[in-house]
Design a protein around this motif. Sequence first.
Motif: not given
Lengths: 203, 314
Positions: A135-144, A184-186
Amino acid sequence: MKNKTYYEILGVASHVGSGQIQAAYRFARSLYSGEATPTYGLLTADERDQMLALVEEAYAALSNPNVRRDYDIHLAAQGVRSHAQESAPPHPEPVPPERTRAARVPPAPDLSAAEPPSEPARVPEQVNGSVLKALRESRHLTIDQIAALSKVGSRFLKALEDDRHDALPGRVFARGFLIEYARALRVSDTELVERYLKHWTGK
Amino acid sequence: MRETDLTSEESRRFEVWAFGGGKGGTGKSALAASVGFQLSRLGKRVVLVDADFGGANLHTCLGVAAPARSLLDLVRAGGTVADEYAHATPYPNLRLIGGRVDEGAGGLPVGWAARLSTALRALPVDLVVLDLGAGVGPETVEVMNLADLKVMVSVPEPSSIENVVSLLRSLCLQRLVQRLPSNEVRRRLQAVQSGEAAMRVRSVGDMLREIEAVDPSLLGAARALIEEMAITLVTNQVRDDADRKFGAQTAAVVRRHFGLPMSYAGFVHHDDAVWRTLRRGKMFMVDASRSRAAEDIRRLARNLLQRADQSPVF
């Protein structure tokens, strides 16, 4: 019967600052670490050891601003419930440490009712660490970036994604972290939290 | 601050204080006598009462002879007028209802405690200071439960704190047994005062659970009865830094594990000047007024008057 909170274990009010938390921690440590005369007459060596472990656990949680904030959210939800039940005694009950540990991590409250997500999105039926990561990567977000958005430490987020539940400070904290992660991921925090915690294996 | 500077509230209040602690040899009598003396110096009209049935020697701590008529004489005569039993001492504002070392507490008439309470509260004074004996005998516990402020005297030793906790437990149980309006609850609590059940019911929380099992509607009253008890701790014969921490630590352990809101009033150093003056039959607050112990007593008396808790605040 009321069970001890981390604040009660350290003997502080819940609004105190970090300096007072530290002072209370040093005092509590001195009580149970075997240097204090009074505890000999009142507590067995096992009870002292268990209290010492609880003191360390309480300090580890309350000295970390992020963890403390999540814990406070949990306590606030608990407080509403206990007022309704009017079950709290006037003074902290002496609770044997073995009971305290189990009771301190109660079934987590449903925080979603208080603040629904602004834009709920679809959450897969099965949620584990890999799904979180996807899910995070699908939103192009890093852990940080998630850490910056959620104010949750990146090591905890990484632990959630790796399904390393024992590396997290407890189920109730994981719930708090997941809520922030979901926001954060909405995506819907209710669904994300419920589905992730179905497979919870930690303490 | 001058010694006569009392706030209006401190000057107005009438109170009965009791010095106990369960263990013998901790200096209860010397503390009661010297705190009573200091309060009289602050302008309070004080009556010291020797309630150490069978071991009375408060008069010795004051450097006066055993009185002709004792507290037990008053109680056995069924009296409710104590003034004529209060003997003058060499010190202004300070009188003594004494005891004789050879008399025991046997044969007390029914209802003696209530009459004693009436008699003490009718005294034309500001403060009554009771000195209790060692042990947790029913008479000792009963007298302590009459007091508005219960001062636990402990020396910094594990055995002493065990005795304090034992006395606290007896105080709570007796208070609940006497005041809760339920025969069934009374029977249940009396059953746990000794024997095997005593191990099961150690703390206030345990007692409340026993009450809840019989009659949950009495829980609120039981909590209030415990909560309204004013109990404070004094550490006597302090020698080093670890001893100085003992009182605050003990009060914290009692609060956290016994469930009783005990405060900590302060400590008094071990001081050879005290036993040197006591050995000469003198009052150390007079004959060794500049000693470290005398300074501690002056601070302690002020803390007790103000109910100042010396526990660390976080």
